[in-house]
Design an enzyme around this catalytic site. Structure first.
Site, PDB file in Angstrom:
ATOM      1  N   PRO A  29     -14.768   3.531  -4.943  1.00 46.92           N
ATOM      2  CA  PRO A  29     -14.223   4.382  -5.640  1.00 46.92           C
ATOM      3  C   PRO A  29     -12.327   4.329  -5.959  1.00 46.92           C
ATOM      4  O   PRO A  29     -12.187   4.317  -4.155  1.00 46.92           O
ATOM      5  CB  PRO A  29     -14.466   6.465  -5.740  1.00 46.92           C
ATOM      6  CG  PRO A  29     -15.852   6.023  -4.530  1.00 46.92           C
ATOM      7  CD  PRO A  29     -15.188   4.834  -3.572  1.00 46.92           C
ATOM      8  N   LEU A  30     -12.108   3.809  -7.144  1.00 47.06           N
ATOM      9  CA  LEU A  30     -10.866   2.968  -7.264  1.00 47.06           C
ATOM     10  C   LEU A  30      -9.869   4.167  -8.419  1.00 47.06           C
ATOM     11  O   LEU A  30     -10.652   3.387  -9.431  1.00 47.06           O
ATOM     12  CB  LEU A  30     -10.411   1.845  -6.457  1.00 47.06           C
ATOM     13  CG  LEU A  30     -10.892   1.135  -5.598  1.00 47.06           C
ATOM     14  CD1 LEU A  30     -10.617  -0.577  -5.750  1.00 47.06           C
ATOM     15  CD2 LEU A  30     -10.253   1.359  -4.904  1.00 47.06           C
ATOM     16  N   THR A  31      -9.439   4.765  -8.727  1.00 46.96           N
ATOM     17  CA  THR A  31      -8.987   5.254  -9.642  1.00 46.96           C
ATOM     18  C   THR A  31      -7.740   3.917 -10.081  1.00 46.96           C
ATOM     19  O   THR A  31      -7.155   3.910  -9.436  1.00 46.96           O
ATOM     20  CB  THR A  31      -8.476   6.881  -9.497  1.00 46.96           C
ATOM     21  OG1 THR A  31      -8.896   7.563  -9.005  1.00 46.96           O
ATOM     22  CG2 THR A  31      -7.426   7.369 -10.517  1.00 46.96           C
ATOM     23  N   GLN A 105     -19.625   8.224  -9.087  1.00 46.90           N
ATOM     24  CA  GLN A 105     -18.438   8.533  -8.406  1.00 46.90           C
ATOM     25  C   GLN A 105     -18.609  10.362  -9.463  1.00 46.90           C
ATOM     26  O   GLN A 105     -17.321   9.288  -9.893  1.00 46.90           O
ATOM     27  CB  GLN A 105     -17.486   8.564  -7.580  1.00 46.90           C
ATOM     28  CG  GLN A 105     -17.318   9.071  -6.859  1.00 46.90           C
ATOM     29  CD  GLN A 105     -15.818   9.555  -5.980  1.00 46.90           C
ATOM     30  OE1 GLN A 105     -14.515   9.363  -6.861  1.00 46.90           O
ATOM     31  NE2 GLN A 105     -15.236   9.136  -4.449  1.00 46.90           N
ATOM     32  N   HIS A 181     -17.784  12.969  -4.931  1.00 44.80           N
ATOM     33  CA  HIS A 181     -16.536  12.862  -4.155  1.00 44.80           C
ATOM     34  C   HIS A 181     -16.480  14.345  -4.039  1.00 44.80           C
ATOM     35  O   HIS A 181     -16.251  15.325  -4.438  1.00 44.80           O
ATOM     36  CB  HIS A 181     -15.779  12.278  -5.601  1.00 44.80           C
ATOM     37  CG  HIS A 181     -14.327  12.342  -5.087  1.00 44.80           C
ATOM     38  ND1 HIS A 181     -13.760  12.292  -3.401  1.00 44.80           N
ATOM     39  CD2 HIS A 181     -13.222  11.551  -5.217  1.00 44.80           C
ATOM     40  CE1 HIS A 181     -12.813  11.886  -3.289  1.00 44.80           C
ATOM     41  NE2 HIS A 181     -12.043  11.474  -4.979  1.00 44.80           N
ATOM     42  N   ASN A 184     -10.525  14.296  -0.278  1.00 41.68           N
ATOM     43  CA  ASN A 184      -9.116  13.951  -1.237  1.00 41.68           C
ATOM     44  C   ASN A 184      -8.649  15.145  -1.733  1.00 41.68           C
ATOM     45  O   ASN A 184      -7.790  14.923  -2.735  1.00 41.68           O
ATOM     46  CB  ASN A 184      -9.340  12.316  -2.125  1.00 41.68           C
ATOM     47  CG  ASN A 184      -8.966  11.109  -2.202  1.00 41.68           C
ATOM     48  OD1 ASN A 184      -8.756  10.744  -0.272  1.00 41.68           O
ATOM     49  ND2 ASN A 184      -9.725  10.268  -2.636  1.00 41.68           N
ATOM     50  N   TYR A 186      -9.042  17.145  -3.883  1.00 42.16           N
ATOM     51  CA  TYR A 186      -9.619  17.534  -4.726  1.00 42.16           C
ATOM     52  C   TYR A 186     -10.962  18.913  -4.599  1.00 42.16           C
ATOM     53  O   TYR A 186     -10.945  18.962  -3.796  1.00 42.16           O
ATOM     54  CB  TYR A 186     -10.741  16.593  -5.379  1.00 42.16           C
ATOM     55  CG  TYR A 186     -10.023  15.145  -6.468  1.00 42.16           C
ATOM     56  CD1 TYR A 186      -8.277  15.986  -6.347  1.00 42.16           C
ATOM     57  CD2 TYR A 186      -9.754  14.102  -5.332  1.00 42.16           C
ATOM     58  CE1 TYR A 186      -7.647  14.256  -6.589  1.00 42.16           C
ATOM     59  CE2 TYR A 186      -9.123  13.221  -5.516  1.00 42.16           C
ATOM     60  CZ  TYR A 186      -7.728  13.380  -6.211  1.00 42.16           C
ATOM     61  OH  TYR A 186      -6.571  12.189  -5.997  1.00 42.16           O
ATOM     62  N   ARG A 233     -18.994  11.666  -1.041  1.00 42.78           N
ATOM     63  CA  ARG A 233     -17.609  10.864   0.182  1.00 42.78           C
ATOM     64  C   ARG A 233     -17.055  12.532   0.427  1.00 42.78           C
ATOM     65  O   ARG A 233     -16.173  13.065   0.125  1.00 42.78           O
ATOM     66  CB  ARG A 233     -17.129   9.913  -1.242  1.00 42.78           C
ATOM     67  CG  ARG A 233     -16.065   9.322  -0.278  1.00 42.78           C
ATOM     68  CD  ARG A 233     -14.851   8.341  -0.923  1.00 42.78           C
ATOM     69  NE  ARG A 233     -14.340   6.773  -0.488  1.00 42.78           N
ATOM     70  CZ  ARG A 233     -13.213   6.140  -0.766  1.00 42.78           C
ATOM     71  NH1 ARG A 233     -12.726   6.415  -1.923  1.00 42.78           N
ATOM     72  NH2 ARG A 233     -13.331   5.100  -0.613  1.00 42.78           N
ATOM     73  N   ASN A 241      -3.032  14.967  -0.621  1.00 42.35           N
ATOM     74  CA  ASN A 241      -3.042  16.026  -1.526  1.00 42.35           C
ATOM     75  C   ASN A 241      -2.368  17.567  -0.777  1.00 42.35           C
ATOM     76  O   ASN A 241      -3.031  18.323  -0.689  1.00 42.35           O
ATOM     77  CB  ASN A 241      -4.418  16.116  -2.464  1.00 42.35           C
ATOM     78  CG  ASN A 241      -4.097  15.456  -3.388  1.00 42.35           C
ATOM     79  OD1 ASN A 241      -2.455  15.286  -4.357  1.00 42.35           O
ATOM     80  ND2 ASN A 241      -5.449  14.787  -3.938  1.00 42.35           N
ATOM     81  N   ARG A 273      -6.765   7.511   8.571  1.00 44.67           N
ATOM     82  CA  ARG A 273      -5.313   6.660   8.881  1.00 44.67           C
ATOM     83  C   ARG A 273      -5.219   6.266   8.046  1.00 44.67           C
ATOM     84  O   ARG A 273      -4.045   6.070   7.210  1.00 44.67           O
ATOM     85  CB  ARG A 273      -5.891   5.960   9.852  1.00 44.67           C
ATOM     86  CG  ARG A 273      -6.378   4.597   8.741  1.00 44.67           C
ATOM     87  CD  ARG A 273      -7.190   3.272   9.825  1.00 44.67           C
ATOM     88  NE  ARG A 273      -8.502   2.547   9.701  1.00 44.67           N
ATOM     89  CZ  ARG A 273      -8.710   1.385  10.485  1.00 44.67           C
ATOM     90  NH1 ARG A 273      -8.591   1.600  11.636  1.00 44.67           N
ATOM     91  NH2 ARG A 273     -10.206   0.970  10.248  1.00 44.67           N
ATOM     92  N   GLY A 305      -8.742   0.943   5.220  1.00 44.43           N
ATOM     93  CA  GLY A 305      -7.878   0.033   5.906  1.00 44.43           C
ATOM     94  C   GLY A 305      -8.322  -0.883   6.038  1.00 44.43           C
ATOM     95  O   GLY A 305      -7.999  -1.679   7.739  1.00 44.43           O
ATOM     96  N   GLY A 326     -10.707  -1.670  -0.874  1.00 44.53           N
ATOM     97  CA  GLY A 326      -9.979  -0.501  -1.577  1.00 44.53           C
ATOM     98  C   GLY A 326      -9.328  -1.848  -2.461  1.00 44.53           C
ATOM     99  O   GLY A 326      -9.785  -2.531  -3.020  1.00 44.53           O
ATOM    100  N   ARG A 327      -7.820  -2.183  -1.091  1.00 44.17           N
ATOM    101  CA  ARG A 327      -6.738  -2.434  -2.178  1.00 44.17           C
ATOM    102  C   ARG A 327      -6.813  -4.071  -2.556  1.00 44.17           C
ATOM    103  O   ARG A 327      -6.713  -4.802  -2.618  1.00 44.17           O
ATOM    104  CB  ARG A 327      -5.334  -2.764  -1.556  1.00 44.17           C
ATOM    105  CG  ARG A 327      -4.967  -1.117  -0.567  1.00 44.17           C
ATOM    106  CD  ARG A 327      -4.687  -1.130  -0.092  1.00 44.17           C
ATOM    107  NE  ARG A 327      -4.838  -1.211   1.086  1.00 44.17           N
ATOM    108  CZ  ARG A 327      -4.438  -1.042   2.404  1.00 44.17           C
ATOM    109  NH1 ARG A 327      -2.951  -0.706   2.331  1.00 44.17           N
ATOM    110  NH2 ARG A 327      -5.100  -0.356   3.782  1.00 44.17           N
TER     111      ARG A 327
END
Length: 373
Positions: A29-31, A105, A181, A184, A186, A233, A241, A273, A305, A326-327
């Protein structure tokens, strides 16, 4: 834990719930906040997910808001209106045309919000009313989150019904399953961790009470989908946050034990990390996966990572069954092809991660040989 008598690599097939997957590379999941009006998935999103879909590959959508109070990032999609469902149908059809499997998600930001994102300008809601210094994305850009109020017990129970309805709508939209989710900082995470949960009702205090909402929501999702098409997740020890817990090892170990009762398809872990989209401790072992591998009985996905070498290492050690990127998946829509063929990766541009248009979203180049593969 999977039998490790044969070496497991990113390209070893794997069974995830009821699905037979061709490889172990996951789009997490990538916002990206690319919706324009009504938080409805659009043609940019159709292309984005289609670009990253592969035959037998596993994708999870960006966090998708379950109701009107769940927004904390302007432009993030929802799944609580007919128009949003119709938009998602185009996404799922495009992914299925490529032979991919896609889960939706489901999330609610809880206190990570702003009055401008709430119905009728109301206060944001959360587990408890505790001051914090975090940012949310509004039509005016990044601004401090506004103080929230604590949910009443009856409102918590109503939220479980909203998750159930969102799971039904995800099925209507053509998804293959759903992921909760719970990380993070939330809503679900706010109930789990005692730094944000100071409640005195059945949803606060003991670890049993603090995991209650997570379990009730997952039960609602399983009621719609069956356990083999539901995942969750979590972010053990995550500080993103303003999150904290007095004993995260005990908390998330207990949570994993409770998850076993539900026989979910998978547990998706964010390694500590990672703080948001920033890798803050390069070289740190995947401690969350190492710890929970011995507790959670079904498949585990590790995120945080990873490059290809680190991913192969965690699979070979047996700490995870799949790895999310992700990235690298943002900048390399053909990431699976590049990994398989040893092709260098394109660089990502952080400035285009959140919001905007097709720039930094659907315009990353495919490797020239990809079309002929």
């Amino acid at each position: 834990m999977e039998n490790q008598s044969k070496k497991v690599t990113l390209f070893t097939p794997v069974k995830l719930g009821k699905f037979e997957l061709a490889h172990r590379i996951v789009l997490p999941p990538l916002t990206r906040m690319r919706t324009v009006n009504g938080f409805i998935p659009n043609d940019w999103m159709v292309e984005y997910y289609s670009q990253r879909a592969t035959k037998g590959g596993f994708l999870v959508t960006e966090g998708t808001v379950i109701n009107e109070t769940g927004h904390g990032y302007y432009g993030a999609p929802g799944i609580y209106t007919d128009e949003q469902v119709a938009g998602w149908k185009k996404v799922t059809a495009a992914v299925h045309e490529k032979g991919g499997i896609i889960f939706n998600q489901l999330f609610h930001v809880g206190r990570q919000s702003h009055r401008s994102l709430q119905p009728n300008g109301a206060e944001p809601i959360g587990a408890s009313a505790i001051p914090h210094e975090d940012l949310v994305f509004t039509q005016q850009g990044w601004v401090p989150a506004e103080p929230n109020r604590a949910l009443e017990t009856a409102e918590v129970k109503a939220l479980v019904k909203d998750y159930h309805q969102a799971a039904l709508r995800a099925m209507e939209a053509g998804f293959d399953g759903v992921e909760l989710h719970g990380a993070n900082g939330y809503l679900i995470d706010q109930f789990l961790q005692d730094g944000t949960n100071h409640r005195t009702d059945a949803y606060g205090g003991s670890m049993e009470n603090r995991v209650r909402l997570m379990i009730e929501v997952l039960e609602a999702m399983v009621d719609v989908w069956g356990s083999d098409a539901v995942g969750i997740r979590l972010g053990p020890s995550g500080t993103f946050n303003s999150m904290s817990d007095s004993d995260p090892i005990a908390l998330f170990g207990y949570a994993a034990e409770r998850l076993n009762e539900l026989d979910l398809a998978y547990l998706h872990l964010i390694e500590p990390r990672i703080n948001g989209n920033i890798e803050i401790a390069d070289g740190l072992e995947p401690v969350a996966s190492m710890h929970l591998r011995g507790i959670f009985k079904n498949k585990m996905i590790a995120a945080g990572g990873f490059d290809q070498a680190k991913a192969e290492d965690i699979l070979e050690k047996g700490y995870a069954d799949m790895v999310a990127f992700g990235r690298h998946f943002i900048a390399n829509p053909d990431l699976v092809f590049r990994f398989k063929n040893g092709i260098p990766l394109a660089s990502y541009d952080r400035e285009t991660f959140y919001g905007g248009n097709e720039k930094g979203y659907t315009d990353y180049a495919f490797y020239e040989a990809y079309a002929d593969a």
